[in-house]
Design a protein around this motif. Structure first.
Motif, PDB file in Angstrom:
ATOM      1  N   UNK A  43      41.548 -12.879  66.442  1.00  0.00           N
ATOM      2  CA  UNK A  43      41.737 -11.564  67.064  1.00  0.00           C
ATOM      3  C   UNK A  43      43.218 -11.306  67.336  1.00  0.00           C
ATOM      4  N   UNK A  44      43.893 -12.342  67.825  1.00  0.00           N
ATOM      5  CA  UNK A  44      45.343 -12.219  68.053  1.00  0.00           C
ATOM      6  C   UNK A  44      46.054 -11.925  66.744  1.00  0.00           C
ATOM      7  N   UNK A  45      45.670 -12.663  65.694  1.00  0.00           N
ATOM      8  CA  UNK A  45      46.281 -12.468  64.376  1.00  0.00           C
ATOM      9  C   UNK A  45      46.001 -11.068  63.820  1.00  0.00           C
ATOM     10  N   UNK A  46      44.855 -10.496  64.186  1.00  0.00           N
ATOM     11  CA  UNK A  46      44.500  -9.152  63.710  1.00  0.00           C
ATOM     12  C   UNK A  46      45.279  -8.056  64.421  1.00  0.00           C
ATOM     13  N   UNK A  47      45.975  -8.424  65.505  1.00  0.00           N
ATOM     14  CA  UNK A  47      46.791  -7.441  66.211  1.00  0.00           C
ATOM     15  C   UNK A  47      46.199  -6.931  67.500  1.00  0.00           C
ATOM     16  N   UNK A  48      45.113  -7.566  67.987  1.00  0.00           N
ATOM     17  CA  UNK A  48      44.534  -7.143  69.261  1.00  0.00           C
ATOM     18  C   UNK A  48      45.489  -7.534  70.386  1.00  0.00           C
ATOM     19  N   UNK A  76      45.983 -20.395  70.716  1.00  0.00           N
ATOM     20  CA  UNK A  76      47.404 -20.277  70.382  1.00  0.00           C
ATOM     21  C   UNK A  76      47.933 -18.990  71.032  1.00  0.00           C
ATOM     22  N   UNK A  77      48.627 -19.137  72.131  1.00  0.00           N
ATOM     23  CA  UNK A  77      49.055 -17.975  72.908  1.00  0.00           C
ATOM     24  C   UNK A  77      50.121 -17.164  72.175  1.00  0.00           C
ATOM     25  N   UNK A  78      50.123 -15.873  72.434  1.00  0.00           N
ATOM     26  CA  UNK A  78      51.101 -14.956  71.855  1.00  0.00           C
ATOM     27  C   UNK A  78      51.661 -14.081  72.963  1.00  0.00           C
TER      28      UNK A  78
END
Length: 318
Positions: A43-48, A76-78
């Motif tokens: 989800x993070x990688x998808x841009x959420x 993996x925090x962003x």
């Protein structure tokens, strides 16, 4: 002559993904910790940019989320994505703070009967308990967001007075919360109710950012989104594949589907920064893991201009 209003003046929308928490919390199929972590990472990688990652509740009450600390540790925090976690009380807030969440979410129902079912507490007692949660979060430098369940109706009481919602929103503002969600827990929202409640809370608690959280129980979830957009609301919550549903609501069904919402917004020229195809992949994976067909439509049909070879269907005869 009837005034013709534009659909919206909103150009950008923030979509919060609640699938890892709300989407699976009551599901009988236990999702392994590693798979939850993988979903959140994707989800993070998808841009959420905002995800309800888990909930720090009693493992006995919600066994699906008993691994909340492990999930938070493994993601993996962003810096571009806020990982929020739901907490019911001060004990949950302490655990959430120790796990390094970016935002704490508390919740109370706008109807007394649903709050007693959902939290085994009166509304006033719940709000009083949030003062301690706010103190714990403040000491840890973590912002607090407040959700209001049954904002549009209660399965036990019927219509919920708008004054109930306004009173809770004002309490959230007084406690220094950064925002509030209108929770359509029962799927009883309609466009006129959305318009009424958004306007009332905006007037009474203008410091709170507003988020709309719809369920698709009666098939008008996206129509309610359109009503929210017409009122200038630019934050919505949804769940991959349309998963979810409150265990304390009779005949409950899932949230509005994230991919379907993204498709609507994209076709309206509204930016979200989220890769729809990557979201479809997550939804399809969730369907496989949960072992049943999910209600999302885009994951079945694809995007509007996805083409197919002529020989993919038979030719009419006769």
């Amino acid at each position: 002559m009837t005034e013709v209003r534009p659909y919206t003046s909103v150009g950008t929308v923030e979509v919060t993904e609640v699938g890892p928490r709300d989407g699976i919390q009551a599901d009988p199929t236990f999702v392994p910790t590693a798979r939850k972590i993988d979903w959140i990472n994707r989800l993070i990688d998808a841009g959420v940019r905002r995800i309800e990652a888990t909930s720090f509740v009693s493992p006995r009450a919600v066994p699906q989320l008993a691994d909340a600390a492990e999930v938070m540790k493994g993601v993996k925090r962003s810096k571009d994505t806020v990982l929020a976690a739901l907490v019911p009380n001060a004990r949950g807030a302490i655990r959430a703070a120790e796990s390094g969440v970016d935002q704490i979410v508390v919740f109370v129902s706008a109807s007394e009967s649903h709050n007693l079912k959902n939290l085994n507490s009166t509304i006033d007692d719940s709000l009083k308990g949030f003062e301690e949660v706010a103190r714990i979060a403040g000491d840890a430098g973590i912002p607090v967001h407040g959700a209001i369940a049954t904002s549009f109706g209660c399965p036990f009481e019927g219509n919920v007075p708008v004054e109930n919602v306004v009173r809770i929103a004002k309490a959230y503002q007084d406690m220094g919360f950064v925002g509030m969600s209108f929770g359509d827990t029962t799927g009883m929202a309609t466009p006129p109710l959305v318009r009424e409640r958004v306007q009332a809370v905006r007037a009474a608690a203008p410091k709170l950012s507003q988020v709309l959280h719809f369920h698709n129980t009666r098939g008008i979830g996206l129509a309610n989104v359109m009503a929210g957009l017409a009122e200038g609301v630019d934050r919505y919550e949804a769940s991959f594949g349309g998963t979810g549903g409150c265990p304390f609501v009779p005949k409950a069904t899932g949230n509005i589907c994230t991919e379907d919402l993204l498709y609507l917004l994209d076709e309206m020229g509204i930016e979200t920064g989220i890769d729809i195809r990557k979201m479809i992949d997550v939804a399809c994976d969730a369907e496989a893991v949960l072992g049943r067909q999910l209600p999302g439509q885009l994951m079945k049909a694809g995007l509007r201009l996805d083409l197919h070879p002529m020989d993919s269907v038979r030719t009419a005869t006769g």
